[in-house]
Enzyme design. Sequence first.
Site, PDB file in Angstrom:
ATOM      1  N   GLY A  50     -11.207   1.074  -1.559  1.00  0.00           N
ATOM      2  CA  GLY A  50      -9.741   2.117  -1.257  1.00  0.00           C
ATOM      3  C   GLY A  50     -10.260   3.494  -2.668  1.00  0.00           C
ATOM      4  O   GLY A  50      -9.109   4.180  -1.759  1.00  0.00           O
ATOM      5  N   ASP A 106      -7.534   2.113  -6.482  1.00  0.00           N
ATOM      6  CA  ASP A 106      -6.665   3.394  -5.466  1.00  0.00           C
ATOM      7  C   ASP A 106      -5.442   3.064  -5.842  1.00  0.00           C
ATOM      8  O   ASP A 106      -4.049   4.061  -6.082  1.00  0.00           O
ATOM      9  CB  ASP A 106      -6.869   2.616  -4.015  1.00  0.00           C
ATOM     10  CG  ASP A 106      -6.985   1.535  -4.078  1.00  0.00           C
ATOM     11  OD1 ASP A 106      -6.592   0.767  -4.561  1.00  0.00           O
ATOM     12  OD2 ASP A 106      -7.631   1.133  -2.477  1.00  0.00           O
ATOM     13  N   ASP A 109      -0.791  -3.161  -7.452  1.00  0.00           N
ATOM     14  CA  ASP A 109       0.247  -3.712  -6.999  1.00  0.00           C
ATOM     15  C   ASP A 109       0.445  -4.856  -7.228  1.00  0.00           C
ATOM     16  O   ASP A 109       1.610  -4.666  -7.927  1.00  0.00           O
ATOM     17  CB  ASP A 109      -0.954  -3.502  -5.634  1.00  0.00           C
ATOM     18  CG  ASP A 109       0.801  -4.748  -4.223  1.00  0.00           C
ATOM     19  OD1 ASP A 109       1.699  -4.981  -4.394  1.00  0.00           O
ATOM     20  OD2 ASP A 109      -0.097  -5.784  -3.695  1.00  0.00           O
ATOM     21  N   LYS A 137       3.286   0.553  -7.266  1.00  0.00           N
ATOM     22  CA  LYS A 137       3.968  -0.004  -6.006  1.00  0.00           C
ATOM     23  C   LYS A 137       5.286  -0.297  -7.662  1.00  0.00           C
ATOM     24  O   LYS A 137       4.922  -0.720  -8.300  1.00  0.00           O
ATOM     25  CB  LYS A 137       3.872  -0.854  -5.536  1.00  0.00           C
ATOM     26  CG  LYS A 137       3.043  -0.708  -4.415  1.00  0.00           C
ATOM     27  CD  LYS A 137       2.633  -1.240  -3.766  1.00  0.00           C
ATOM     28  CE  LYS A 137       1.460  -1.436  -2.354  1.00  0.00           C
ATOM     29  NZ  LYS A 137       1.510  -2.201  -1.751  1.00  0.00           N
ATOM     30  N   PHE A 158       2.986  -1.629   2.362  1.00  0.00           N
ATOM     31  CA  PHE A 158       1.671  -1.635   2.770  1.00  0.00           C
ATOM     32  C   PHE A 158       1.554  -0.269   2.940  1.00  0.00           C
ATOM     33  O   PHE A 158       2.009  -0.062   3.836  1.00  0.00           O
ATOM     34  CB  PHE A 158       1.912  -2.573   3.731  1.00  0.00           C
ATOM     35  CG  PHE A 158       0.229  -3.009   3.448  1.00  0.00           C
ATOM     36  CD1 PHE A 158      -1.029  -3.651   3.030  1.00  0.00           C
ATOM     37  CD2 PHE A 158      -0.489  -2.145   4.736  1.00  0.00           C
ATOM     38  CE1 PHE A 158      -1.892  -4.203   2.532  1.00  0.00           C
ATOM     39  CE2 PHE A 158      -1.934  -2.310   4.491  1.00  0.00           C
ATOM     40  CZ  PHE A 158      -2.617  -3.908   3.487  1.00  0.00           C
ATOM     41  N   ASP A 165      -6.988   0.959   3.525  1.00  0.00           N
ATOM     42  CA  ASP A 165      -6.860   0.215   4.481  1.00  0.00           C
ATOM     43  C   ASP A 165      -6.101  -0.701   5.083  1.00  0.00           C
ATOM     44  O   ASP A 165      -5.360  -1.080   4.577  1.00  0.00           O
ATOM     45  CB  ASP A 165      -8.337  -0.308   4.678  1.00  0.00           C
ATOM     46  CG  ASP A 165      -8.421  -1.435   4.320  1.00  0.00           C
ATOM     47  OD1 ASP A 165      -8.549  -1.322   2.901  1.00  0.00           O
ATOM     48  OD2 ASP A 165      -8.982  -2.488   4.901  1.00  0.00           O
TER      49      ASP A 165
HETATM   50  P1  IMP Z   1      -3.468  -5.794  -7.170  1.00  0.00           P
HETATM   51  O1  IMP Z   1      -4.877  -7.024  -7.331  1.00  0.00           O
HETATM   52  O2  IMP Z   1      -2.724  -6.806  -6.176  1.00  0.00           O
HETATM   53  O3  IMP Z   1      -3.066  -5.528  -7.311  1.00  0.00           O
HETATM   54  O4  IMP Z   1      -4.233  -5.492  -5.315  1.00  0.00           O
HETATM   55  C1  IMP Z   1      -5.246  -3.910  -5.939  1.00  0.00           C
HETATM   56  C2  IMP Z   1      -5.817  -3.986  -4.819  1.00  0.00           C
HETATM   57  O5  IMP Z   1      -5.521  -4.620  -3.100  1.00  0.00           O
HETATM   58  C3  IMP Z   1      -6.196  -2.923  -4.748  1.00  0.00           C
HETATM   59  O6  IMP Z   1      -7.329  -2.022  -5.022  1.00  0.00           O
HETATM   60  C4  IMP Z   1      -6.163  -2.274  -3.061  1.00  0.00           C
HETATM   61  O7  IMP Z   1      -7.298  -2.166  -2.455  1.00  0.00           O
HETATM   62  C5  IMP Z   1      -5.427  -3.855  -2.286  1.00  0.00           C
HETATM   63  N1  IMP Z   1      -3.856  -3.477  -1.935  1.00  0.00           N
HETATM   64  C6  IMP Z   1      -2.872  -3.474  -2.804  1.00  0.00           C
HETATM   65  N2  IMP Z   1      -2.232  -2.473  -1.794  1.00  0.00           N
HETATM   66  C7  IMP Z   1      -2.865  -2.404  -1.040  1.00  0.00           C
HETATM   67  C8  IMP Z   1      -1.925  -1.313  -0.009  1.00  0.00           C
HETATM   68  O8  IMP Z   1      -0.305  -1.451   0.307  1.00  0.00           O
HETATM   69  N3  IMP Z   1      -2.930  -0.878   1.236  1.00  0.00           N
HETATM   70  C9  IMP Z   1      -3.899  -1.630   1.425  1.00  0.00           C
HETATM   71  N4  IMP Z   1      -4.453  -1.449   0.181  1.00  0.00           N
HETATM   72  C10 IMP Z   1      -3.942  -2.324  -0.840  1.00  0.00           C
HETATM   73 MG    MG Z   2      -9.107  -1.752  -4.151  1.00  0.00          MG
END
Ligand code: IMP
Ligand code: MG
Length: 181
Positions: A50, A106, A109, A137, A158, A165
């Site tokens: 990403g 990227d 979340d 976010k 999202f 992606d």
């Molecule tokens: P986390 O572990 O939940 O913080 O997620 C991180 C990873 O999930 C990011 O590095 C992204 O690759 C993917 N991700 C989280 N939110 C989104 C989104 O809205 N669109 C696309 N990929 C996302």
């Molecule tokens: Mg990622």
Amino acid sequence: MFTEVTGILSDLNRVLLDAPAIQARVAAMAGAIARDFAGRQLTVIIIMDGALFFVADLLRGIDLPMRIVSMSASSYHGATKTSGVVKLPWPANLDLRGQHVLLLDDILDTGLTLGAVQDRLMAEGTASLKTAVLLKKRREQARVVAVDYVGFEIEDEFVVGYGMDYQGRFRNLPCIGTLQL
Ligand code: IMP
Ligand code: MG
């Protein structure tokens, strides 16, 4: 290039950040990082895929000696909600002892991915660790992680484009938007 609403751009519901806004913000982040790391040799750790376009633009704006290491972490497995389990294959022969590390992803979340990578990096004996994400976010994180540089804060929805992606698609959009799902 994407002035007409055709192709994959027409699958977007809304454009949140257009290409000029992204480019300007990434250039400003590069400037801030270059100032903070001045005089140091960096080890940059990239979480693929990403962060692909973010790091390509960001790192070309940082005039410092650096070594770039990419790794992949996944928790989404093709869905739009995290599975909660972070898969993190670690590169072989990666010696981070005494290194000044800049970790790039990227989007922040739930925080589970970056938290897992940060834990592992700290355990590797790094001299310092700073983290930069393009997007953060506005939501309660399952895991609260420290980030030093944030490009944009966005609502909890999202998004795709500029590297991000949905089921492997939309990464090549120059803007960031939400999908009509
Ligand atoms: P986390 O572990 O939940 O913080 O997620 C991180 C990873 O999930 C990011 O590095 C992204 O690759 C993917 N991700 C989280 N939110 C989104 C989104 O809205 N669109 C696309 N990929 C996302
Ligand atoms: Mg990622």
